[in-house]
Design an enzyme around this catalytic site. Structure first.
Site, PDB file in Angstrom:
ATOM      1  N   SER A   1       1.088   4.014  -2.975  1.00  0.00           N
ATOM      2  CA  SER A   1       0.768   5.413  -2.667  1.00  0.00           C
ATOM      3  C   SER A   1       1.851   6.340  -3.198  1.00  0.00           C
ATOM      4  O   SER A   1       1.555   7.430  -3.714  1.00  0.00           O
ATOM      5  CB  SER A   1       0.595   5.608  -1.160  1.00  0.00           C
ATOM      6  OG  SER A   1       1.829   5.685  -0.468  1.00  0.00           O
ATOM      7  N   LYS A   2       3.124   5.933  -3.097  1.00  0.00           N
ATOM      8  CA  LYS A   2       4.203   6.788  -3.598  1.00  0.00           C
ATOM      9  C   LYS A   2       4.255   6.768  -5.133  1.00  0.00           C
ATOM     10  O   LYS A   2       4.568   7.795  -5.758  1.00  0.00           O
ATOM     11  CB  LYS A   2       5.542   6.349  -3.011  1.00  0.00           C
ATOM     12  CG  LYS A   2       5.626   6.403  -1.500  1.00  0.00           C
ATOM     13  CD  LYS A   2       5.148   7.722  -0.912  1.00  0.00           C
ATOM     14  CE  LYS A   2       6.080   8.883  -1.158  1.00  0.00           C
ATOM     15  NZ  LYS A   2       5.622  10.127  -0.487  1.00  0.00           N
TER      16      LYS A   2
ATOM     17  N   GLY B   1       0.820  -1.208   0.000  1.00  0.00           N
ATOM     18  CA  GLY B   1       0.000   0.000   0.000  1.00  0.00           C
ATOM     19  C   GLY B   1       0.853   1.256   0.000  1.00  0.00           C
ATOM     20  O   GLY B   1       0.548   2.233  -0.701  1.00  0.00           O
ATOM     21  N   TYR B   2       1.934   1.246   0.787  1.00  0.00           N
ATOM     22  CA  TYR B   2       2.831   2.393   0.814  1.00  0.00           C
ATOM     23  C   TYR B   2       3.484   2.585  -0.546  1.00  0.00           C
ATOM     24  O   TYR B   2       3.556   3.710  -1.074  1.00  0.00           O
ATOM     25  CB  TYR B   2       3.897   2.216   1.889  1.00  0.00           C
ATOM     26  CG  TYR B   2       4.928   3.317   1.894  1.00  0.00           C
ATOM     27  CD1 TYR B   2       4.625   4.557   2.462  1.00  0.00           C
ATOM     28  CD2 TYR B   2       6.185   3.140   1.329  1.00  0.00           C
ATOM     29  CE1 TYR B   2       5.563   5.588   2.459  1.00  0.00           C
ATOM     30  CE2 TYR B   2       7.117   4.155   1.321  1.00  0.00           C
ATOM     31  CZ  TYR B   2       6.809   5.382   1.887  1.00  0.00           C
ATOM     32  OH  TYR B   2       7.733   6.401   1.867  1.00  0.00           O
ATOM     33  N   ALA B   3       3.983   1.489  -1.133  1.00  0.00           N
ATOM     34  CA  ALA B   3       4.651   1.580  -2.432  1.00  0.00           C
ATOM     35  C   ALA B   3       3.724   2.166  -3.488  1.00  0.00           C
ATOM     36  O   ALA B   3       4.107   3.051  -4.268  1.00  0.00           O
ATOM     37  CB  ALA B   3       5.136   0.197  -2.859  1.00  0.00           C
TER      38      ALA B   3
END
Length: 329
Positions: free
Chosen positions: A153-154, A149-151
């Site tokens: 989002s970036k 999810g973080y990847a």
């Protein structure tokens, strides 16, 4: 120059503030203090520096400060493995919606400040290329959960930045940051080097997660901020992702050994599972080394800090603040 830094009380944000104050610029830093701290501003002279506590999604003075700024560094995000794993909803809410709100504010301002939208090496996902270049294909495994999810989002931040560059002509820099390290970094949210330094100076075991064979490439934050400044002022860099980091690669186990050696510590090394270390199972990225060819083609950037110099500096800065286990002040 008037500089606005979102996430300005964070690790990289505070170093950006320090860098620009040293150049004689005026700096406004905004941060919700969810992971940052005003302690990082100790020694900053108030004449040209302003700190505002605020959430990037609700800060009422965003439009006013955007209109004043000559350069904006957008560093506000949910960061750190521990927090990313615990707060997946906040990851998408803050990282994506916060970036959209800032970009819309810049469009409304009717002027064109240089704008840095911070991305991350995490966008490469589980790519297995030996050296990760900006054109490398990315591989995600959403079924594994964790950091996906973080990847994404970036990566979404990069897509947002390129879209606003294409439609509105915004002078946007998109740095993909690789493992910045240095003074004032906290080990509380999964950052490995400050944890190792603290453990070594305390004489307690250095906790290596997994078997320690996973590799990372560490870049001193003072080199990182200099690279960001060079990219932001170069029109040839606008609108494309650029790796910012150090191409030197080291296993986490060897990093632990290097910290023990440089600190002359007697601490042993203890291996613990990722689940125990981070409180959750996730698919670990085993290797991450950047190609920085594009960065060096676009700028005259060269590193000023080796990993050994950074470690020595952190040992010196922390040795008087940490009491070895078993000793009394």
């Amino acid at each position: 120059m008037k500089v606005l830094i979102t996430g300005g009380a964070g690790f990289i944000g505070s170093h950006l503030a320090e860098y620009h104050l040293a150049k004689g610029d005026t700096v406004t830093a905004v941060d919700d203090l969810s992971t940052g701290s005003t302690d990082v501003f100790k020694g900053f002279k108030p004449e040209r520096f302003t700190f505002v506590e605020g959430d990037i999604l609700t800060w009422k003075d965003l439009d006013r400060e955007v209109k004043r700024a000559d350069r904006i560094y957008h560093m506000a995000a949910v960061v750190g493995i521990v927090r990313v794993l615990r707060e997946p909803v906040e990851v998408t809410r803050v990282n994506v919606l916060g970036t959209e709100r800032l970009l819309e504010s810049v469009v409304r301002s009717h002027h064109l400040p240089e704008l840095v939208i911070a991305s991350s090496s995490s966008v490469y996902g589980h790519s297995r290329q030996e050296a990760l270049g900006e054109e490398s294909e990315v591989i995600y495994r959403p079924e594994q959960g964790g950091l996906t999810g973080y990847a994404i989002s970036k990566l979404t931040n990069e897509i947002q930045a390129m879209a606003y560059r294409h439609i509105h002509g915004l002078p946007i820099t998109i740095p993909r940051l690789f493992n910045a390290v240095g003074p004032r970094q906290s080990g509380n949210y999964g950052f490995v080097l400050p944890r190792f330094i603290k453990q070594a100076l305390s004489g307690i075991p250095l906790t290596v997660y997994g078997d320690g064979t996973q590799t990372r490439s560490f870049c001193d934050v003072r080199d990182t901020v200099r690279a960001l400044a060079l990219l932001s002022e170069n029109p040839k860099a606008w609108g494309q992702p650029v790796n910012v980091g150090n191409a030197r690669e080291i296993t986490i186990l060897d990093l632990a050994r290097l910290v023990i050696e440089r600190s002359r510590s007697s601490s042993p090394i203890e291996f613990v599972s990722f689940a125990r270390g981070y409180g959750s199972e996730f698919l670990q990225t085993t290797q991450r080394r950047p190609s920085i060819d594009r960065l060096q083609e676009l700028t005259d950037f060269r590193h000023s800090w080796s990993l050994e110099q950074t470690i020595d500096d952190l040992i010196r800065r922390n040795s008087d603040r940490i009491v070895p286990q078993g000793r009394l002040l």
